[in-house]
Design an enzyme around this catalytic site. Structure first.
Site, PDB file in Angstrom:
ATOM      1  N   HIS A  45      -4.686  -4.982   1.013  1.00  0.00           N
ATOM      2  CA  HIS A  45      -5.137  -3.904   1.799  1.00  0.00           C
ATOM      3  C   HIS A  45      -6.656  -3.961   2.151  1.00  0.00           C
ATOM      4  O   HIS A  45      -7.374  -4.667   1.126  1.00  0.00           O
ATOM      5  CB  HIS A  45      -4.625  -2.596   1.193  1.00  0.00           C
ATOM      6  CG  HIS A  45      -3.619  -2.251   1.320  1.00  0.00           C
ATOM      7  ND1 HIS A  45      -2.464  -2.633   0.567  1.00  0.00           N
ATOM      8  CD2 HIS A  45      -2.629  -1.603   2.109  1.00  0.00           C
ATOM      9  CE1 HIS A  45      -1.213  -2.274   1.173  1.00  0.00           C
ATOM     10  NE2 HIS A  45      -1.604  -1.617   2.010  1.00  0.00           N
ATOM     11  N   LYS A  48      -9.051   1.703   0.488  1.00  0.00           N
ATOM     12  CA  LYS A  48      -7.791   2.276   0.043  1.00  0.00           C
ATOM     13  C   LYS A  48      -8.027   2.799  -1.406  1.00  0.00           C
ATOM     14  O   LYS A  48      -8.568   1.989  -2.236  1.00  0.00           O
ATOM     15  CB  LYS A  48      -6.684   1.279   0.093  1.00  0.00           C
ATOM     16  CG  LYS A  48      -5.116   1.927  -0.479  1.00  0.00           C
ATOM     17  CD  LYS A  48      -4.013   1.022  -0.164  1.00  0.00           C
ATOM     18  CE  LYS A  48      -2.869   1.423  -0.490  1.00  0.00           C
ATOM     19  NZ  LYS A  48      -2.233   2.576   0.052  1.00  0.00           N
TER      20      LYS A  48
END
Length: 247
Positions: free
Chosen positions: A133, A137
């Site tokens: 990611h 995040k």
């Protein structure tokens, strides 16, 4: 018309959900709430369904307030635990007219990848998960990776497989990753990525790789809108979009 409110509306996902709801012919966006806004019947402005894409530290309280305010909840915020799920179930038991759908991922590719992984798990000696990611995040591992590991574990357990081979004796830095129900999970946070997952299966002489890539937040919107359409009248707590898709 389904009257919809969004919590976490100023965030990246929340603002995308707002735009998707406004673009849906059968929905009307009636309220946008964000950090610091109270969730009450007045602030929800008659919303029948509230979509929560807030932050892990706030989502459980948000869902409790949404249900208490008389709306159904569709939740894409990650970080949920078994205990948190139980708390929602207990609240819904007192509110039989209310419903909630909480999904670790609303992207159809990711949901299908998790389903395929559970089926494949019975046929391979080894399995590991790599989730990748963007660096903004806030939680690791991702809710999707956690759910994927649980799905693999269910598949292995149903097949009666032995623990996976791993001769590692020393790992002081945790290089082998987190272990979720016997399945190693590795988290990558890298600039330039959005949301990606690789599920690796291995047997002597062969490997299966299942990969899901979501390059834009738009990939989550068909699943979110489907959940908004399906949550009303469903009753109780539904975990995972696959329950709605019937897979």
């Amino acid at each position: 018309m389904i009257k919809v409110a969004v919590t976490g509306a100023k965030g990246r996902m929340g603002s995308t959900v707002c735009a998707a709801v406004e673009g849906a012919e059968d929905m009307s966006l009636v309220a946008r709430l964000d950090q610091g806004d109270l969730i009450t019947p007045d602030s929800l402005k008659g919303a029948q369904v509230v979509v929560d894409f807030s932050i892990p530290s706030a989502t459980q309280d948000n869902v409790a307030a949404i249900l208490a305010s008389g709306a159904d909840a569709v939740v894409g915020t990650t970080g949920w635990t078994a205990q948190a799920y139980d708390t929602v179930r207990a609240q819904l038991a007192q509110l039989p007219q209310r419903s909630a759908i909480i999904a670790p991922n609303f992207a159809l590719s990711a949901v299908l990848a998790m389903s395929f992984a559970e089926k494949a798990a019975a046929y391979f000696e080894s399995a590991e998960v790599i989730e990748m990611h963007h660096p903004n995040k806030v939680d690791a591992p991702s809710g999707t990776a956690y759910a994927t590991a649980q799905a693999i574990s269910r598949g292995r357990l149903a097949a009666g497989l032995a623990p996976m081979p791993d001769a590692t004796e020393t790992d002081p830095l945790g290089a082998r990753g987190a272990v979720i129900e016997g399945v190693p999970v590795h988290a990558v946070r890298l600039r330039g990525l959005n949301a990606h997952e690789e599920i690796l299966f291995g047997n002597p002489g062969e490997q299966l790789v299942i990969r899901s890539d979501c390059f834009d937040r738009q990939s989550f919107m068909p699943g979110v809108l489907l959940a908004v359409r399906k949550v009303r009248g469903r009753g109780g707590l539904t975990i995972g979009l696959e329950k709605i898709l019937g897979i």
